[in-house]
Design an enzyme around this catalytic site. Structure first.
Site, short mmCIF file in Angstrom:
data_model
loop_
_atom_site.label_atom_id
_atom_site.label_comp_id
_atom_site.label_asym_id
_atom_site.label_seq_id
_atom_site.Cartn_x
_atom_site.Cartn_y
_atom_site.Cartn_z
N GLY A 135 0.79 -7.01 -0.67
CA GLY A 135 1.54 -6.24 -1.41
C GLY A 135 0.71 -6.59 -3.10
O GLY A 135 0.02 -8.21 -2.89
N PHE A 191 0.53 -1.17 0.04
CA PHE A 191 0.04 0.52 -0.29
C PHE A 191 0.67 0.85 -0.04
O PHE A 191 1.00 1.95 -1.14
CB PHE A 191 -0.87 -0.09 1.14
CG PHE A 191 -1.33 1.42 1.64
CD1 PHE A 191 -2.15 2.26 0.72
CD2 PHE A 191 -1.03 1.35 3.40
CE1 PHE A 191 -2.79 3.39 0.77
CE2 PHE A 191 -2.19 2.88 3.64
CZ PHE A 191 -3.11 3.43 2.53
N ILE A 232 12.23 -10.53 3.12
CA ILE A 232 13.37 -9.55 3.18
C ILE A 232 14.72 -10.64 4.07
O ILE A 232 15.68 -10.29 4.15
CB ILE A 232 12.77 -8.68 3.80
CG1 ILE A 232 12.03 -9.03 5.50
CG2 ILE A 232 12.30 -7.38 3.26
CD1 ILE A 232 11.53 -7.66 5.97
N TYR A 241 4.16 -5.60 18.00
CA TYR A 241 4.43 -5.28 16.65
C TYR A 241 4.93 -3.89 17.55
O TYR A 241 5.84 -3.09 16.45
CB TYR A 241 3.08 -4.81 15.68
CG TYR A 241 3.55 -3.82 14.63
CD1 TYR A 241 3.71 -4.06 13.88
CD2 TYR A 241 2.36 -2.84 14.96
CE1 TYR A 241 3.50 -3.44 12.52
CE2 TYR A 241 2.57 -1.28 14.14
CZ TYR A 241 3.27 -1.87 12.79
OH TYR A 241 3.39 -1.14 12.00
N VAL A 258 -9.04 0.23 8.31
CA VAL A 258 -10.30 0.59 8.95
C VAL A 258 -10.85 1.03 7.34
O VAL A 258 -11.91 1.35 7.21
CB VAL A 258 -10.68 1.47 10.20
CG1 VAL A 258 -10.17 2.70 10.87
CG2 VAL A 258 -12.57 1.15 10.13
N ASN A 277 7.04 -10.34 -0.69
CA ASN A 277 7.16 -11.32 -1.26
C ASN A 277 5.36 -11.60 -1.47
O ASN A 277 5.12 -12.74 -1.47
CB ASN A 277 7.57 -11.97 0.52
CG ASN A 277 6.99 -11.27 1.47
OD1 ASN A 277 5.29 -11.05 1.19
ND2 ASN A 277 7.05 -12.36 2.65
N ALA A 296 8.83 -3.23 4.03
CA ALA A 296 8.55 -4.36 4.55
C ALA A 296 8.24 -5.23 5.65
O ALA A 296 8.97 -4.15 6.35
CB ALA A 296 9.79 -5.39 3.24
#
Length: 311
Positions: free
Chosen positions: A36, A11, A52, A141, A184, A32, A73
């Site tokens: 995407g 994106f 990666i 994350y 969202v 990968n 990535a």
């Protein structure tokens, strides 16, 4: 310059690739395609279908003589990181470390890193958060992104690798994937246009700093020519709650759906909004696309995409 963009079919990454190519740079993409898409990929970019973490990535550094790495990535789903922190760390920390090691080995001049201004601060002490706000991520994350930021400081101090860290707010716009848990705006827009019922998590009063992808691209352009190493928030400084977002999108799509609330997601941040004062002061960047304008552009993109597919 030879610029490697990881996640360049994704994106945000694909928009960055387009802008770098427009400037006349030679762009190499590693993706990968887990989130995407080839239809996002600029045909003028040289594409490697690789993860990666794959050791073959070293061959790209060796053969393409990379000047700058722009690292987009990622495993970007906050909820998935909570469910599987080991996988998240493997992609977001180990994958990034491999790129950093290759950058040192093959003489890369600069490393631009897409970090998070949403997840890195955790529940905020003040609003909007600036770059000096305590970092207390509430998800693996966010922990992974902060870890890579710390590694970048190490690689600068010990190996002399310059870096620019861009801490993104909640980015939305054309090409966003509507099929994951993240994003969202894309999820609501897609469901509304298909006549499906979007679900608002919890009471819908949780806020985010919604920033249009075109503005984010400009920050990645400015980062190319910045000769110091630093970290910048990329956001609007404006909070919008999910209920308001739902109503704006309902009006733009003309959807005939109700405002339905589901259970809240465990661990979801209540309020998130970041200050862009530092990047404005330093690089002259500021958000230029309002939420209403950005949502309109995004809905138009999805309408056109669905029209093409139904032909």
């Amino acid at each position: 310059m030879n610029i490697l963009v990881t996640g360049g079919a994704g994106f945000i990454g694909s928009h960055v690739v387009d802008s770098y190519i427009e400037l006349g740079h030679n762009v190499i993409v590693v993706d990968n395609l887990s989130s995407g898409s080839l239809e996002n990929l600029n045909p003028k970019a040289k594409f490697y279908h690789l993860d990666i973490r794959d050791d073959k990535v070293e061959e790209i550094f060796k053969s393409e003589k990379i000047d700058i790495v722009n690292h987009h990535a990622a495993q970007m789903d906050v909820r998935k990181s909570v469910e599987d922190p080991i996988y998240d760390a493997d992609v977001n920390i180990i994958g990034s470390l491999k790129l950093l090691q290759f950058s040192i080995k093959y003489g890369v001049k600069k490393f631009i890193f897409a970090s998070t201004g949403g997840a890195i601060y955790g529940e905020q002490d003040y609003f909007p958060a600036d770059e000096e706000h305590p970092t207390r991520p509430l998800s693996p994350y966010g922990v992974a992104k902060l870890t890579v930021e710390k590694y970048l400081y190490f690689y600068k101090e010990v190996h002399g690798l310059n870096y620019v860290i861009l801490r993104y707010a909640n980015i939305y716009g054309p090409r966003q994937n509507p099929h994951g848990e993240a994003g969202v705006v894309a999820i609501f827009t897609s469901k509304m246009l298909k006549g499906e019922q979007p679900i608002i998590n919890g009471d819908g009063f949780q806020t985010r700093d919604y920033t249009y992808v075109g503005d984010v691209v400009k920050a990645n352009l400015l980062a190319l020519n910045y000769d110091k190493s630093d970290v910048f928030n990329i956001g609007t400084g404006i909070e919008t709650d999910v209920n308001t977002l739902f109503r704006k999108l309902k009006e733009l799509t003309g959807a005939n759906c109700d405002e339905v609330h589901g259970p809240p997601k465990p661990g979801e941040q209540r309020r998130s909004v970041i200050s862009y004062e530092k990047v404005y002061r330093t690089l002259g960047w500021k958000p230029e696309i309002s939420l209403d304008e950005g949502l309109k552009l995004t809905v138009e993109f999805f309408k056109n995409k669905f029209a093409e597919r139904s032909r």
